[in-house]
Design an enzyme around this catalytic site. Structure first.
Site, PDB file in Angstrom:
ATOM      1  N   PHE A 130       0.906  -1.075  -0.045  1.00 50.92           N
ATOM      2  CA  PHE A 130       0.599   0.220   0.057  1.00 50.92           C
ATOM      3  C   PHE A 130       0.229   1.146   0.316  1.00 50.92           C
ATOM      4  O   PHE A 130       1.853   1.410   0.969  1.00 50.92           O
ATOM      5  CB  PHE A 130      -0.815   0.092   0.949  1.00 50.92           C
ATOM      6  CG  PHE A 130      -1.594   1.216   0.653  1.00 50.92           C
ATOM      7  CD1 PHE A 130      -3.126   0.945   0.804  1.00 50.92           C
ATOM      8  CD2 PHE A 130      -1.586   2.133   2.172  1.00 50.92           C
ATOM      9  CE1 PHE A 130      -4.395   1.667   0.708  1.00 50.92           C
ATOM     10  CE2 PHE A 130      -2.634   3.350   2.720  1.00 50.92           C
ATOM     11  CZ  PHE A 130      -4.234   3.380   1.168  1.00 50.92           C
ATOM     12  N   ASP A 199       1.697  -5.259   8.975  1.00 53.92           N
ATOM     13  CA  ASP A 199       0.648  -4.398   8.487  1.00 53.92           C
ATOM     14  C   ASP A 199      -0.539  -5.214   8.382  1.00 53.92           C
ATOM     15  O   ASP A 199      -0.622  -6.619   7.706  1.00 53.92           O
ATOM     16  CB  ASP A 199       1.061  -3.702   7.294  1.00 53.92           C
ATOM     17  CG  ASP A 199      -0.209  -2.856   7.342  1.00 53.92           C
ATOM     18  OD1 ASP A 199      -1.123  -3.233   7.165  1.00 53.92           O
ATOM     19  OD2 ASP A 199       0.483  -1.302   6.257  1.00 53.92           O
ATOM     20  N   TYR A 224     -10.785   0.396  11.144  1.00 54.19           N
ATOM     21  CA  TYR A 224     -12.558   0.920  10.406  1.00 54.19           C
ATOM     22  C   TYR A 224     -12.403  -0.096   9.097  1.00 54.19           C
ATOM     23  O   TYR A 224     -13.733  -0.290   7.973  1.00 54.19           O
ATOM     24  CB  TYR A 224     -12.072   2.189   9.831  1.00 54.19           C
ATOM     25  CG  TYR A 224     -10.375   3.003   8.793  1.00 54.19           C
ATOM     26  CD1 TYR A 224     -10.400   2.426   7.604  1.00 54.19           C
ATOM     27  CD2 TYR A 224      -9.733   3.885   9.190  1.00 54.19           C
ATOM     28  CE1 TYR A 224      -9.573   2.751   6.968  1.00 54.19           C
ATOM     29  CE2 TYR A 224      -8.106   3.523   9.001  1.00 54.19           C
ATOM     30  CZ  TYR A 224      -8.107   3.425   7.375  1.00 54.19           C
ATOM     31  OH  TYR A 224      -7.350   3.085   6.604  1.00 54.19           O
ATOM     32  N   LYS A 225     -11.449  -1.348   8.755  1.00 52.38           N
ATOM     33  CA  LYS A 225     -11.766  -1.842   7.449  1.00 52.38           C
ATOM     34  C   LYS A 225     -12.667  -3.552   7.874  1.00 52.38           C
ATOM     35  O   LYS A 225     -13.688  -3.138   8.699  1.00 52.38           O
ATOM     36  CB  LYS A 225     -10.910  -2.715   6.581  1.00 52.38           C
ATOM     37  CG  LYS A 225      -9.684  -1.477   5.857  1.00 52.38           C
ATOM     38  CD  LYS A 225      -8.598  -1.479   5.801  1.00 52.38           C
ATOM     39  CE  LYS A 225      -8.164  -0.502   4.939  1.00 52.38           C
ATOM     40  NZ  LYS A 225      -6.547  -0.352   4.538  1.00 52.38           N
ATOM     41  N   ARG A 373     -12.667  -4.723  -7.051  1.00 52.30           N
ATOM     42  CA  ARG A 373     -11.982  -5.427  -5.258  1.00 52.30           C
ATOM     43  C   ARG A 373     -13.469  -5.353  -4.635  1.00 52.30           C
ATOM     44  O   ARG A 373     -14.342  -5.096  -4.809  1.00 52.30           O
ATOM     45  CB  ARG A 373     -11.109  -4.400  -4.102  1.00 52.30           C
ATOM     46  CG  ARG A 373      -9.630  -5.181  -4.325  1.00 52.30           C
ATOM     47  CD  ARG A 373      -9.089  -4.050  -3.847  1.00 52.30           C
ATOM     48  NE  ARG A 373      -9.948  -3.205  -2.438  1.00 52.30           N
ATOM     49  CZ  ARG A 373      -9.368  -2.496  -2.237  1.00 52.30           C
ATOM     50  NH1 ARG A 373      -8.274  -2.940  -1.077  1.00 52.30           N
ATOM     51  NH2 ARG A 373     -10.224  -1.937  -0.980  1.00 52.30           N
TER      52      ARG A 373
HETATM   53  C1  LIG Z   1      -6.102   0.840   4.851  1.00 53.00           C
HETATM   54  C2  LIG Z   1      -4.202   0.735   4.722  1.00 53.00           C
HETATM   55  C3  LIG Z   1      -3.209   1.498   5.142  1.00 53.00           C
HETATM   56  C4  LIG Z   1      -3.992   2.653   5.714  1.00 53.00           C
HETATM   57  O1  LIG Z   1      -3.668   3.872   6.316  1.00 53.00           O
HETATM   58  P1  LIG Z   1      -4.092   4.697   7.271  1.00 53.00           P
HETATM   59  O2  LIG Z   1      -2.797   6.066   8.078  1.00 53.00           O
HETATM   60  O3  LIG Z   1      -4.654   4.617   8.292  1.00 53.00           O
HETATM   61  O4  LIG Z   1      -4.673   5.746   6.028  1.00 53.00           O
HETATM   62  C5  LIG Z   1      -2.411   1.180   5.576  1.00 53.00           C
HETATM   63  N1  LIG Z   1      -1.553   0.161   4.889  1.00 53.00           N
HETATM   64  C6  LIG Z   1      -2.579  -0.351   4.271  1.00 53.00           C
HETATM   65  C7  LIG Z   1      -1.876  -2.296   3.903  1.00 53.00           C
HETATM   66  C8  LIG Z   1      -3.966  -0.300   3.742  1.00 53.00           C
HETATM   67  O5  LIG Z   1      -4.307  -1.237   3.586  1.00 53.00           O
END
Ligand SMILES: *Cc1c(COP(=O)(O)O)cnc(C)c1O
Length: 398
Positions: A130, A199, A224-225, A373
């Site tokens: 990400f 992560d 939040y997921k 997705r």
């Molecule tokens: C959703 C997601 C994030 C989100 O990071 P935020 O700091 O909460 O915006 C980070 N890393 C991964 C792999 C994600 O899927």
């Protein structure tokens, strides 16, 4: 009714988790975007109303102590802990995932160097990560004087050397839904004296993670997921008990001071996971998350995983049956041990297709340039939803 539609009905009828859907606020549509923003748990609105009216409105400053605000980051962390296979006292909640990636990665490099042996001047980062994690890794590398080497998770074992300080990995790839082998990658990284940072954004709440069991030292994840904490709800940071004393945060705020109200000029870190705290916690979001975690009462994450695999298997079968051959290509691994809780389909006109799906009540998301997705949250998605989503997809693509 098609054979698949009938089978969906049967599968829903036999699903022990089916009743959990009532714990959420949902409509007639098919919501397959819980891997971006989990649905609203039905108990949250009243709880937050009460927090605002009573704790903020009436108790005001007393809520920091009497309302349990001050200790909420650790308390909510302990609520998340069993979902990721952690004993109490190792998870703290606060800040965004991006910020926690920074804390964990810099602390990882510092610990690898403290351990002594060798130069430790390289960070490996998942090349498919990400973007935010990649940007943070670049900055962490510059700050710590490390070279940054992007490699795919499969290449990690071969890329590890005595110079590797830290490795930033995703448990599940956000784009393809591929699940990486956390136990063996963690062991390989630790075997060369480096520190793995995991992560868990796309695995926490979707599958058993087993942090304690697999010897993980540092992990972060968002809430939040699959944890349904609400938009921008604070992330979590896991620091294994045996490295907590050496966890040297690059963001040492007053909230992680051993004596926060001593107001001393010198920093002295508190003991335990709360070393990962920085400044004043985001109380409203944190308490919304705490209430949202109530939907997990009595729900084993193993049962969620079993349903998730059955759902994604079934959805792939429906897509195969309904969508004209060659129109989409699945990027999601067929093997269960390599699959997270989403299905990613490559499709040249994915952006347009997702727009039409959403118009027809099937909400997934589009990832640039050509990926559809579909996230499957077993707490509130059923087999009939999977069947309907695949049928609408076939119509949209026809
Ligand atoms: C959703 C997601 C994030 C989100 O990071 P935020 O700091 O909460 O915006 C980070 N890393 C991964 C792999 C994600 O899927």
């Amino acid at each position: 009714m098609s054979e698949l539609t009938l089978r969906a009905e049967k599968l829903d009828g036999a699903d022990e988790l089916a009743g959990l859907r009532d714990r959420f606020v949902l409509d007639e549509g098919v919501y397959l975007d819980g891997n971006s923003l989990g649905a609203l748990p039905a108990n949250v609105p009243d709880h937050i109303g009460e927090v605002v009216r009573r704790q903020w409105g009436e108790l005001r400053i007393r809520s920091w102590t009497e309302g349990g605000w001050w200790t909420a980051p650790e308390r909510v962390g302990d609520r998340i802990a069993p979902l990721v296979g952690a004993a109490p006292g190792q998870v703290v909640v606060g800040d965004s995932t991006s910020v926690n990636v920074f804390k964990a990665l810099v602390a990882a490099v510092r610990m690898a160097r403290q351990d002594g042996a060798g130069e430790r001047d390289e960070i490996l980062v998942d090349a498919t990560t990400f973007p935010s994690d990649g940007y943070i890794a670049q900055s962490a590398a510059r700050m710590t004087g490390c070279a940054l080497r992007p490699v795919t998770p499969a290449e990690v074992p071969g890329a590890l050397t005595a110079r590797t300080a830290a490795v930033l990995l995703n448990h599940v790839d956000y784009r393809t839904g591929r699940l990486h082998d956390l136990p063996s990658l963690t062991a390989a990284v630790h075997a060369v004296g480096a520190y793995a940072v995991w992560d868990l954004c796309h695995s926490a709440g979707a599958l058993p993670v087993g942090l304690d069991e697999h010897g993980v030292r540092l992990a972060v994840g968002c809430t939040y997921k699959y944890l349904n904490g609400g938009p921008g709800s604070p992330a979590f940071l896991y620091v294994r008990r045996d490295v907590q004393d050496r966890f040297d945060s690059p963001l040492p705020g007053w909230n992680s001071h051993a004596e926060p109200f001593g107001m001393r000029p010198g920093y002295e870190p508190a003991a335990g996971a709360l070393r990962g705290r920085v400044g004043t916690p985001d109380i409203l979001s944190l308490l919304a998350l705490e209430a949202a975690l109530g939907v997990w009462d009595g729900v084993p994450v193993e049962a969620v995983r079993a349903k998730s695999l059955a759902l994604t298997d079934f959805f792939l079968e429906c897509v195969d049956a309904y969508v004209p051959a060659g129109r989409v290509e699945s990027l999601t691994p067929a093997a269960h041990e390599e699959r997270g809780s989403q299905v990613a389909l490559r499709c040249p006109d994915a952006g347009e297709a997702m727009k039409r799906l959403i118009e027809r009540g099937v909400v997934g998301d589009f990832r640039h340039p050509d990926v559809l997705r579909f996230g499957f949250t077993p707490l509130y998605v059923g087999f009939a939803d999977a069947d309907r989503a695949a049928r609408v997809l076939a119509e949209v693509l026809a």
